[in-house]
Write a protein that holds these residues in place. Sequence first.
Motif, mmCIF file in Angstrom:
data_model
loop_
_atom_site.group_PDB
_atom_site.id
_atom_site.type_symbol
_atom_site.label_atom_id
_atom_site.label_comp_id
_atom_site.label_asym_id
_atom_site.label_seq_id
_atom_site.Cartn_x
_atom_site.Cartn_y
_atom_site.Cartn_z
ATOM 1 N N MET A 35 -1.792 7.375 -31.244
ATOM 2 C CA MET A 35 -1.988 8.108 -32.452
ATOM 3 C C MET A 35 -2.627 7.766 -33.756
ATOM 4 O O MET A 35 -1.676 7.665 -34.260
ATOM 5 C CB MET A 35 -0.861 9.216 -32.851
ATOM 6 C CG MET A 35 -1.122 10.063 -33.256
ATOM 7 S SD MET A 35 0.361 11.355 -33.916
ATOM 8 C CE MET A 35 0.167 10.182 -35.246
ATOM 9 N N LEU A 36 -3.885 7.936 -33.742
ATOM 10 C CA LEU A 36 -4.616 7.815 -35.194
ATOM 11 C C LEU A 36 -3.686 9.178 -36.360
ATOM 12 O O LEU A 36 -3.526 10.071 -36.157
ATOM 13 C CB LEU A 36 -5.854 8.100 -35.070
ATOM 14 C CG LEU A 36 -6.485 6.944 -34.423
ATOM 15 C CD1 LEU A 36 -8.366 7.653 -34.398
ATOM 16 C CD2 LEU A 36 -6.614 5.671 -35.015
ATOM 17 N N TYR A 37 -4.476 8.370 -37.160
ATOM 18 C CA TYR A 37 -3.430 8.845 -38.667
ATOM 19 C C TYR A 37 -3.814 9.079 -39.898
ATOM 20 O O TYR A 37 -3.822 7.588 -40.480
ATOM 21 C CB TYR A 37 -1.511 9.700 -38.223
ATOM 22 C CG TYR A 37 -1.221 8.377 -38.989
ATOM 23 C CD1 TYR A 37 -0.341 8.627 -40.949
ATOM 24 C CD2 TYR A 37 -1.271 7.133 -39.009
ATOM 25 C CE1 TYR A 37 0.078 7.932 -41.510
ATOM 26 C CE2 TYR A 37 -0.155 5.326 -39.570
ATOM 27 C CZ TYR A 37 0.586 6.598 -40.986
ATOM 28 O OH TYR A 37 1.097 5.626 -41.297
ATOM 29 N N ASP A 38 -3.599 9.587 -40.880
ATOM 30 C CA ASP A 38 -4.187 9.583 -42.571
ATOM 31 C C ASP A 38 -2.446 8.959 -43.342
ATOM 32 O O ASP A 38 -2.096 10.131 -43.546
ATOM 33 C CB ASP A 38 -4.387 10.304 -43.207
ATOM 34 C CG ASP A 38 -5.667 10.195 -44.310
ATOM 35 O OD1 ASP A 38 -4.667 8.892 -45.012
ATOM 36 O OD2 ASP A 38 -6.171 10.334 -44.885
ATOM 37 N N PRO A 39 -2.961 7.719 -43.858
ATOM 38 C CA PRO A 39 -1.120 7.263 -44.467
ATOM 39 C C PRO A 39 -0.973 8.779 -45.441
ATOM 40 O O PRO A 39 0.903 8.708 -45.832
ATOM 41 C CB PRO A 39 -0.957 6.130 -45.043
ATOM 42 C CG PRO A 39 -2.872 6.067 -44.708
ATOM 43 C CD PRO A 39 -3.369 6.778 -43.502
ATOM 44 N N PHE A 40 -2.190 8.797 -45.902
ATOM 45 C CA PHE A 40 -2.041 10.001 -47.035
ATOM 46 C C PHE A 40 -1.212 11.441 -47.174
ATOM 47 O O PHE A 40 -0.878 11.842 -47.571
ATOM 48 C CB PHE A 40 -2.927 10.215 -47.480
ATOM 49 C CG PHE A 40 -3.409 9.360 -48.889
ATOM 50 C CD1 PHE A 40 -2.911 8.978 -49.801
ATOM 51 C CD2 PHE A 40 -4.670 7.960 -48.415
ATOM 52 C CE1 PHE A 40 -3.737 7.570 -50.612
ATOM 53 C CE2 PHE A 40 -4.570 7.091 -49.035
ATOM 54 C CZ PHE A 40 -4.579 7.059 -50.348
ATOM 55 N N THR A 41 -1.112 12.103 -45.685
ATOM 56 C CA THR A 41 -0.510 13.010 -45.358
ATOM 57 C C THR A 41 0.828 12.275 -45.267
ATOM 58 O O THR A 41 1.749 13.916 -45.029
ATOM 59 C CB THR A 41 -0.766 12.898 -43.400
ATOM 60 O OG1 THR A 41 -0.371 11.811 -42.417
ATOM 61 C CG2 THR A 41 -2.480 13.904 -43.507
ATOM 62 N N LEU A 42 1.986 11.375 -45.596
ATOM 63 C CA LEU A 42 3.017 11.216 -45.591
ATOM 64 C C LEU A 42 3.635 10.990 -46.290
ATOM 65 O O LEU A 42 4.731 11.211 -46.785
ATOM 66 C CB LEU A 42 3.501 10.558 -44.422
ATOM 67 C CG LEU A 42 3.382 10.923 -42.537
ATOM 68 C CD1 LEU A 42 3.344 9.790 -41.842
ATOM 69 C CD2 LEU A 42 4.139 11.604 -42.466
ATOM 70 N N TYR A 43 2.185 10.219 -47.227
ATOM 71 C CA TYR A 43 3.153 10.103 -48.720
ATOM 72 C C TYR A 43 3.922 11.075 -49.569
ATOM 73 O O TYR A 43 5.065 11.062 -50.103
ATOM 74 C CB TYR A 43 1.962 9.516 -49.443
ATOM 75 C CG TYR A 43 1.365 8.209 -49.697
ATOM 76 C CD1 TYR A 43 2.296 7.007 -49.722
ATOM 77 C CD2 TYR A 43 0.391 8.000 -49.448
ATOM 78 C CE1 TYR A 43 2.200 5.421 -49.752
ATOM 79 C CE2 TYR A 43 0.159 6.650 -48.827
ATOM 80 C CZ TYR A 43 0.643 5.128 -48.857
ATOM 81 O OH TYR A 43 0.317 4.103 -48.828
ATOM 82 N N PRO A 44 3.279 12.212 -49.588
ATOM 83 C CA PRO A 44 4.693 13.890 -49.980
ATOM 84 C C PRO A 44 5.926 13.108 -49.455
ATOM 85 O O PRO A 44 7.065 13.703 -50.439
ATOM 86 C CB PRO A 44 3.194 14.548 -50.152
ATOM 87 C CG PRO A 44 1.944 14.233 -49.491
ATOM 88 C CD PRO A 44 1.770 12.999 -49.325
ATOM 89 N N VAL A 45 6.478 12.743 -48.558
ATOM 90 C CA VAL A 45 7.746 13.586 -47.751
ATOM 91 C C VAL A 45 8.629 12.182 -48.969
ATOM 92 O O VAL A 45 9.168 12.688 -49.281
ATOM 93 C CB VAL A 45 7.684 12.807 -46.500
ATOM 94 C CG1 VAL A 45 8.675 12.506 -45.920
ATOM 95 C CG2 VAL A 45 6.711 13.981 -45.596
#
Length: 205
Positions: free
Chosen positions: A1-11
């Motif tokens: 599953m492709l994703y953008d790591p910047f979507t998880l940095y806020p966590v």
Amino acid sequence: MLYDPFTLYPVLDCEPMGDFPKEVLYDACKRIGYPVFLRTDLASAKHGGPSAFKVESPDRLMQCVFETFEDNCLKDIAGATHAFMVRQYVAIQHTFTAFRGLPIGREWRFFADQANVLCHHFYWPEEALTNAQTQGLDWRVQLHELASPLVTNDLAALSDMALRAVGAIGAGAWSVDFALDVDGKWWLIDMATAGRSWHPDCSAK
């Protein structure tokens, strides 16, 4: 599953995650069947123990995602990741654990190029486990037993599988890792380019 790591940095700062495609990941886990093994395209969080890589049920998935991502951040590789990956969970035959519950079993790393198997080594050197929260009596004795040489049939079969795996990629030299499960079956569990893989001193290094 492709994703953008910047979507998880806020966590990491206890803030809401971005547009992470979690439903795609839920669907992949459902199709494979729980439990599954979770990792990114660059690394797993195996040293964090099963809570980080073994997804037992849907309600554990996102916590494992966060722990794996945090582990990749600590390795300074999270920004270079592009995907989360899941596979069938392999119950490794083991006699003790380390690193917060990681099973330590019969695991071997093969190095091969497009033509030949170059060498093979037991995966766990003693020095890697000396300060690793090992759980089990006389773990050094058990480790020595786990590191006993492969029998002829296993060596031949794993050598063939390593060559086939590297040949399927079609270029370069690779490390190919195998582990023995609780039913006595060998599994290919990981691969990486040879130059980026731990390699003990030997004539093929």
